[in-house]
Design a protein around this motif. Sequence first.
Motif, PDB file in Angstrom:
ATOM      1  N   ASP A 108       0.836  -1.200   0.000  1.00 55.24           N
ATOM      2  CA  ASP A 108       0.000   0.000   0.000  1.00 55.24           C
ATOM      3  C   ASP A 108       0.866   1.243   0.000  1.00 55.24           C
ATOM      4  O   ASP A 108       1.648   1.470   0.936  1.00 55.24           O
ATOM      5  CB  ASP A 108      -0.909  -0.010   1.230  1.00 55.24           C
ATOM      6  N   GLN A 109       0.698   2.082  -0.994  1.00 53.06           N
ATOM      7  CA  GLN A 109       1.540   3.281  -1.109  1.00 53.06           C
ATOM      8  C   GLN A 109       1.340   4.219   0.070  1.00 53.06           C
ATOM      9  O   GLN A 109       2.241   5.018   0.387  1.00 53.06           O
ATOM     10  CB  GLN A 109       1.258   4.015  -2.411  1.00 53.06           C
ATOM     11  N   TYR A 110       0.208   4.132   0.738  1.00 52.84           N
ATOM     12  CA  TYR A 110      -0.061   5.031   1.859  1.00 52.84           C
ATOM     13  C   TYR A 110       0.699   4.632   3.121  1.00 52.84           C
ATOM     14  O   TYR A 110       0.677   5.366   4.120  1.00 52.84           O
ATOM     15  CB  TYR A 110      -1.567   5.112   2.114  1.00 52.84           C
ATOM     16  N   ASP A 111       1.394   3.504   3.083  1.00 55.67           N
ATOM     17  CA  ASP A 111       2.278   3.125   4.184  1.00 55.67           C
ATOM     18  C   ASP A 111       3.646   3.786   4.083  1.00 55.67           C
ATOM     19  O   ASP A 111       4.478   3.616   4.966  1.00 55.67           O
ATOM     20  CB  ASP A 111       2.469   1.600   4.217  1.00 55.67           C
ATOM     21  N   GLU A 113       5.923   7.182   3.688  1.00 55.95           N
ATOM     22  CA  GLU A 113       5.884   8.628   3.884  1.00 55.95           C
ATOM     23  C   GLU A 113       6.907   9.392   3.049  1.00 55.95           C
ATOM     24  O   GLU A 113       6.753  10.589   2.818  1.00 55.95           O
ATOM     25  CB  GLU A 113       6.122   8.970   5.369  1.00 55.95           C
TER      26      GLU A 113
END
Length: 125
Positions: A108-111, A113
């Motif tokens: 998941d790219q949202y993991d 930063e």
Amino acid sequence: VQLQASGGGLVQAGGSLRLSCTASGRTFSSNVMGWFRQATGKSREFVAAINWSGDRLRYADSVKGRFTISRDSAKNTLYLQMNSLKPEDTAVYYCAANGGSIYLPAPDQYDYEYWGQGTQVTVSS
């Protein structure tokens, strides 16, 4: 904090490229890192990720058996060896780093930063 991706270029189908991602400003030796890619007109997608020690790897099904992710913590550098390249691998490739909230490679790219600027990979048929 900066991630600098390099190594992209133009290659014929069946060829190989090795991408590198060097971190500056802080060390990511204890962090999960990954590679993502975005083709023109498409959403960014997961390619591969690696845990801090390099013994846990995760790949997208589309690149399994062709791509290898690795890291050199002493050099604060992440790699992506890409073999048997296909035209559908054409994309801008981004390296990314998690800030410490996860310990296993995640798709998941949202993991992630921290992101590099991207390097273009073009595979001709």
